[in-house]
Design a protein around this motif. Structure first.
Motif, mmCIF file in Angstrom:
data_model
loop_
_atom_site.group_PDB
_atom_site.id
_atom_site.type_symbol
_atom_site.label_atom_id
_atom_site.label_comp_id
_atom_site.label_asym_id
_atom_site.label_seq_id
_atom_site.Cartn_x
_atom_site.Cartn_y
_atom_site.Cartn_z
ATOM 1 N N GLY A 21 -3.869 0.211 -1.676
ATOM 2 C CA GLY A 21 -4.996 -0.682 -1.445
ATOM 3 C C GLY A 21 -5.465 -0.677 0.001
ATOM 4 O O GLY A 21 -5.206 0.260 0.764
ATOM 5 N N ASP A 22 -6.176 -1.726 0.369
ATOM 6 C CA ASP A 22 -6.665 -1.858 1.742
ATOM 7 C C ASP A 22 -5.495 -1.966 2.716
ATOM 8 O O ASP A 22 -4.464 -2.570 2.415
ATOM 9 N N PRO A 62 -0.324 0.071 9.426
ATOM 10 C CA PRO A 62 -0.333 1.523 9.163
ATOM 11 C C PRO A 62 0.672 2.004 8.120
ATOM 12 O O PRO A 62 0.561 3.137 7.647
ATOM 13 N N VAL A 63 1.641 1.153 7.748
ATOM 14 C CA VAL A 63 2.641 1.585 6.769
ATOM 15 C C VAL A 63 2.628 0.744 5.494
ATOM 16 O O VAL A 63 3.499 0.915 4.635
ATOM 17 N N TRP A 64 1.650 -0.133 5.333
ATOM 18 C CA TRP A 64 1.657 -1.035 4.170
ATOM 19 C C TRP A 64 0.257 -1.514 3.876
ATOM 20 O O TRP A 64 -0.548 -1.756 4.783
ATOM 21 N N PHE A 115 2.484 4.156 0.682
ATOM 22 C CA PHE A 115 1.291 3.917 1.498
ATOM 23 C C PHE A 115 1.285 4.821 2.728
ATOM 24 O O PHE A 115 0.257 5.431 3.061
ATOM 25 N N THR A 116 2.410 4.928 3.395
ATOM 26 C CA THR A 116 2.475 5.698 4.641
ATOM 27 C C THR A 116 2.177 7.174 4.419
ATOM 28 O O THR A 116 1.494 7.810 5.236
ATOM 29 N N ILE A 117 2.658 7.729 3.310
ATOM 30 C CA ILE A 117 2.580 9.176 3.100
ATOM 31 C C ILE A 117 1.452 9.585 2.167
ATOM 32 O O ILE A 117 0.836 10.639 2.340
ATOM 33 N N PRO A 149 -4.685 7.382 1.781
ATOM 34 C CA PRO A 149 -5.540 7.972 2.833
ATOM 35 C C PRO A 149 -5.507 7.187 4.131
ATOM 36 O O PRO A 149 -5.820 7.732 5.187
ATOM 37 N N GLU A 150 -5.116 5.903 4.063
ATOM 38 C CA GLU A 150 -5.068 5.068 5.255
ATOM 39 C C GLU A 150 -3.685 5.042 5.891
ATOM 40 O O GLU A 150 -3.481 4.388 6.905
ATOM 41 N N GLY A 151 -2.724 5.733 5.305
ATOM 42 C CA GLY A 151 -1.355 5.691 5.806
ATOM 43 C C GLY A 151 -1.174 6.442 7.113
ATOM 44 O O GLY A 151 -1.873 7.418 7.405
#
Length: 494
Positions: free
Chosen positions: A99-100, A104-106, A177-179, A182-184
């Motif tokens: 999600g949003d 940077p990791v969640w 999320f991190t890997i 797209p926002e990770g």
């Protein structure tokens, strides 16, 4: 006499007439213009194949690979995790992972059940969020079920019931999320993790090993002799895992394309090579073609290690590399399990029931490193759509320019950073979850319950044949409806 066949020429389009879709392809309210029906259909099929790896694949494999007294408990740990993960996933797990951005990791925790959200286009692919939510769920579910493999035969089932939602929330979502998002943080940096080598296999291997440390070992007798109670069932489960990986790697490109085709082929080539490598090593050094060893070799090459993890899709490298990867994935985990495990006392202190450290963590780490070495820019471009990064070290050396060599070194650094991140994340989070659960219920079963097994934990056995009145408990009425002859000679039902 010889015959020749010439294929008919394709019909010429009449450029003077306006183009129109066939009626079955016309966009409508149920099939908007942005949705590709073929991609959506394939993604749902791929997700189902991955789901079948867990239910019934790992259920059958675990149930057959353990002692008879643990068959029910081991299988049910997998089934429970599958159900619990799905509920947590749609309520908060998916949006935390994809999600949003919160940090940077969640991601931010939101529910993924609203109709409006589910019918919108997914963040990748030409299909709706509903399809993506289900596809990503089966990946999350199999990760938890793989962790269970490390603690079979002694973990308190009530502790497992708490562990699953907590670990999914505070470990898996961070890695996903991190890997993958797209926002990770690592995703933006350019890490290559095509279908879960890091997020699923390194994570499950490290988390499983860490959980096994906190839970404690099985009984000494079980550790010394833990023969599979049903080898045929174990092989059936392994077969479902193997075939299910068609959806695992074939669905990762999010499109029914050549990428998916190459991923599927390379996946199976790598798995077969790894199985044969492990089998040959067993024959050479132990003089026996071990069935259990062959399954381990298949798993290391196909399911969770180098093969798929190594490039998260085996298709980001040339086809020949699938064989190379298979040789590595069949030999290096074999060496760590069959040689180092017996020589290093530190490794012997942790009771890892299904050797998760070797068949997942070691192989996944190896896969991440090999990805950094072998990844091919053109194939990476097909998936990531970028030519400015994603260049393997060997390809950079082959081109020989200062820029290509720097890009190759950069990819290796990112892959190694990803390995370090996943290891630290899972050691810390898994330990915190286990310590928290331990405050509520014991992590490990009592000595008496471990002596008995399934009957003590669930009141049921894998191969029991209940006679009248033998089954005791809340379900006993189901087993009392047995036809018996009455004194008058008539049939009665008790």
């Amino acid at each position: 006499m010889s015959f020749s066949f010439s294929p008919p020429s394709p019909p010429l389009f009449n450029l003077t007439q306006p183009f129109s879709f066939p009626p079955n392809l016309l966009p409508d309210e149920a099939s908007p213009e942005w949705m590709n029906k073929a991609d959506n259909a394939w993604q749902l099929v791929a997700a189902t194949l991955v789901g079948m790896q867990s239910v019934p694949g790992l259920i059958i494999l675990y149930g057959g690979a353990v002692k008879k007294k643990w068959a029910v408990n081991s299988a049910f740990m997998a089934l429970y995790a599958f159900a619990m993960v799905l509920v947590c996933w749609v309520c908060w797990g998916y949006r935390l992972s994809f999600g949003d951005k919160l940090v940077p990791v969640w991601g931010k925790a939101y529910i993924a059940l609203e109709q409006k959200y589910l019918l919108e286009q997914a963040y990748l692919g030409m299909f709706p969020n509903a399809t993506m939510v289900f596809f990503q769920f089966v990946f999350a579910a199999i990760t938890l079920i793989l962790i269970a493999g490390a603690v079979l035969g002694r973990m308190n089932f009530y502790a497992w019931m708490l562990f699953v939602p907590l670990w999914l929330t505070f470990s898996y979502t961070f890695g996903a999320f991190t890997i993958w998002s797209p926002e990770g943080w690592l995703s933006k940096m350019g890490i290559i993790d095509y279908a879960g080598g890091y997020v699923i296999h390194v994570s499950s291997g490290v988390a499983g090993y860490t959980a096994a440390y906190w839970v404690g070992p099985r009984l000494t007798a079980d550790r010394e002799s833990f023969r599979p109670n049903n080898m045929i069932l174990m092989l059936a489960g392994a077969g479902l895992l193997w075939m299910g990986w068609t959806g695992f790697n074939g669905g990762a490109p999010y499109v029914a394309s050549m990428d998916a085709s190459l991923a599927v082929l390379n996946t199976h080539v790598c798995a077969a090579t790894s199985l044969l490598t492990w089998l040959i090593l067993d024959i050479i050094f132990f003089k026996k073609p071990s069935i259990f060893g062959a399954v381990q070799g298949m798993i290391t090459g196909l399911i969770k290690q180098v093969c798929r993890t190594f490039l998260r899709g085996k298709w980001l490298v040339q086809g020949y590399a699938a064989i190379v990867m298979g040789i590595f994935s069949g030999s290096i985990p074999w060496f760590t399990m069959m040689v180092l495990q017996k020589k290093i006392k530190l490794l012997q202190k942790v009771d890892d029931t299904m050797a998760m450290l070797h068949t997942h963590a070691i192989a996944g780490i190896l896969g991440g490193i090999l990805t950094g070495l072998f990844s091919e820019p053109h194939l990476c471009k097909l998936f990531y759509g970028s030519t400015s990064k994603y260049m393997g070290f060997f390809h950079g050396l082959h081109l020989g320019t200062s820029q290509s060599i720097c890009l190759g070194f950069r990819q290796m650094r990112i892959q190694l950073l990803g390995i370090l991140f996943v290891i630290v994340l899972n050691i810390v989070m898994t330990s915190l979850v286990c310590l928290f659960v331990r405050l509520i219920v014991p992590l490990r079963l009592s000595y008496e319950d471990m002596e008995v097994g399934d009957e003590a934990v669930h009141g049921e056995e894998a191969y029991a044949i209940w006679e009248k009145g033998e089954m005791v408990g809340k379900y006993s009425s189901y087993y009392n409806d047995i036809e018996t002859p009455s004194k008058s000679g008539m049939i009665s039902v008790e």
